[in-house]
Write an enzyme that holds these catalytic residues in place. Structure first.
Site, PDB file in Angstrom:
ATOM      1  N   TYR A 140      -5.785  15.168  -8.426  1.00  0.00           N
ATOM      2  CA  TYR A 140      -5.049  14.277  -9.328  1.00  0.00           C
ATOM      3  C   TYR A 140      -4.080  15.075 -10.196  1.00  0.00           C
ATOM      4  CZ  TYR A 140      -4.276  10.991 -13.197  1.00  0.00           C
ATOM      5  OH  TYR A 140      -3.714  10.185 -14.151  1.00  0.00           O
ATOM      6  N   GLY A 196      -3.199  10.594 -22.667  1.00  0.00           N
ATOM      7  CA  GLY A 196      -4.528  11.165 -22.717  1.00  0.00           C
ATOM      8  C   GLY A 196      -5.505  10.250 -21.977  1.00  0.00           C
ATOM      9  N   ASP A 226       0.873  -1.182   0.000  1.00  0.00           N
ATOM     10  CA  ASP A 226       0.000   0.000   0.000  1.00  0.00           C
ATOM     11  C   ASP A 226       0.907   1.229   0.000  1.00  0.00           C
ATOM     12  OD1 ASP A 226      -1.702   2.106   0.504  1.00  0.00           O
ATOM     13  OD2 ASP A 226      -2.766   1.131   2.150  1.00  0.00           O
ATOM     14  N   MET A 227       0.951   1.926  -1.118  1.00  0.00           N
ATOM     15  CA  MET A 227       1.873   3.044  -1.267  1.00  0.00           C
ATOM     16  C   MET A 227       1.470   4.282  -0.466  1.00  0.00           C
ATOM     17  SD  MET A 227       4.350   1.974  -3.064  1.00  0.00           S
ATOM     18  CE  MET A 227       4.788   0.687  -4.246  1.00  0.00           C
ATOM     19  N   SER A 248       0.323  12.108 -17.200  1.00  0.00           N
ATOM     20  CA  SER A 248      -0.968  12.371 -17.828  1.00  0.00           C
ATOM     21  C   SER A 248      -0.956  13.728 -18.505  1.00  0.00           C
ATOM     22  CB  SER A 248      -2.069  12.336 -16.756  1.00  0.00           C
ATOM     23  OG  SER A 248      -3.280  12.879 -17.225  1.00  0.00           O
ATOM     24  N   HIS A 292       1.509   3.435 -10.396  1.00  0.00           N
ATOM     25  CA  HIS A 292       0.398   3.344  -9.454  1.00  0.00           C
ATOM     26  C   HIS A 292      -0.218   4.708  -9.164  1.00  0.00           C
ATOM     27  CE1 HIS A 292       4.047   4.134  -7.105  1.00  0.00           C
ATOM     28  NE2 HIS A 292       3.260   4.778  -6.249  1.00  0.00           N
ATOM     29  N   ASP A 351      -9.046   4.013 -21.740  1.00  0.00           N
ATOM     30  CA  ASP A 351     -10.332   3.364 -21.479  1.00  0.00           C
ATOM     31  C   ASP A 351     -10.310   2.311 -20.376  1.00  0.00           C
ATOM     32  OD1 ASP A 351      -8.938   1.317 -22.686  1.00  0.00           O
ATOM     33  OD2 ASP A 351     -10.453   0.906 -24.230  1.00  0.00           O
TER      34      ASP A 351
END
Length: 287
Positions: free
Chosen positions: A181, A214, A90-91, A168, A118, A217
């Protein structure tokens, strides 16, 4: 400028672009490589594990869910991985990133690729003012990356290895509904972009690749954006293979889909129209 000269300039630009973006990936360069993939129980990380397995790598995968990791490891063995193991972690716990890195190196006998992928759970929507949540997410999405990189650098220096940071488009430009985020992804770009400079100036054997993705899905991404936007998503398996190729060819920065290079290139040219287009692409869902 005459039409002939314009066509000549265009032809040169096309030729240079094609040369720079040509696929130079050699699958044999990954065969037998010792690879640690984080966030590999689902989504892009899981797909990267499968691609590395098909390419004959030695794999350690990590994520929170031990049961899911076991299933992914089994599939990697079936696909041809020379070695496939897992380390559950668990980071969000500050001691875990270093533990995972050290255990992985012991299990693999070294390390050639550290794939930092992650992320913590990040609800989509208007920011509610929860600063403590931002702090927790920063530990998972950013600080743990730095911790693992710091522990890995001396080992990767010996193997002329690579760090691959999965980032991202939201680490390059902002959109609504993803403030916590996006802040972690901007932080990744700042830290690892600086690290690239410093390693190069020191003549280091370690490469750092930042991959800018980008909308992909994955099930979690599709669930989050439902009702907020109809932006077209792109396949996780293709994104995963792109990341592997970018790391293996030691690219400084890569984009998937490819046209997001142009998205970032033109980002600051017309800020008013940029922001207008972004806001029109999103909707605040009615309760």
């Amino acid at each position: 400028m005459s039409l002939t000269l314009k066509l000549a300039v265009l032809a040169v630009a096309v030729a240079v672009t094609a040369y720079v973006w040509r696929d130079t990936f050699d699958p044999e360069s990954v065969r037998g490589a010792r690879v640690l993939v984080t966030g590999a129980s689902m989504g892009i990380g899981e797909q990267m594990a499968y691609h590395y397995a098909r390419l004959g790598a030695e794999l350690i995968i990590t994520a929170r869910s031990e049961n899911t990791l076991k299933d992914v490891v089994q599939r990697c063995v079936e696909l041809g991985a020379q070695k496939a193991l897992y380390v559950a972690a668990d980071m969000s716990i500050p001691t875990e990133p270093e533990r995972v890195l050290k255990e992985s190196v012991e299990l693999l006998g070294g390390l050639d690729y550290l794939i930092l992928n992650h992320i913590g759970n990040s609800p989509y929507g208007l920011w509610d003012g929860d600063t403590e949540y931002v702090r927790r997410l920063m530990q998972i999405n950013f600080v743990s990356y730095v911790q693992m990189a710091a522990t890995a650098l001396p080992i990767l220096e010996r193997s002329s290895g690579a760090i691959v940071v999965v980032s991202s488009l939201l680490g390059k430009m902002t959109t609504p509904f993803a403030a916590p985020y996006a802040s972690t992804k901007f932080a990744l770009g700042g830290f690892f972009g600086t690290l690239q400079h410093e390693l190069a100036m020191q003549g280091s054997n370690v490469s750092v690749t930042i991959t800018v993705l980008g909308l992909i899905d994955t099930a979690s991404a599709m669930d989050k954006i439902r009702g907020y936007t109809d932006v077209t998503p792109y396949p996780a398996s293709e994104a995963a293979l792109h990341i592997i190729k970018a790391g293996a060819t030691r690219q400084t920065e890569s984009y998937f889909p490819w046209f997001h290079w142009f998205t970032c290139f033109f980002r600051d040219w017309f800020p008013y129209f940029r922001d207008m287009c972004i806001r029109r692409s999103f909707t605040i869902p009615s309760n």
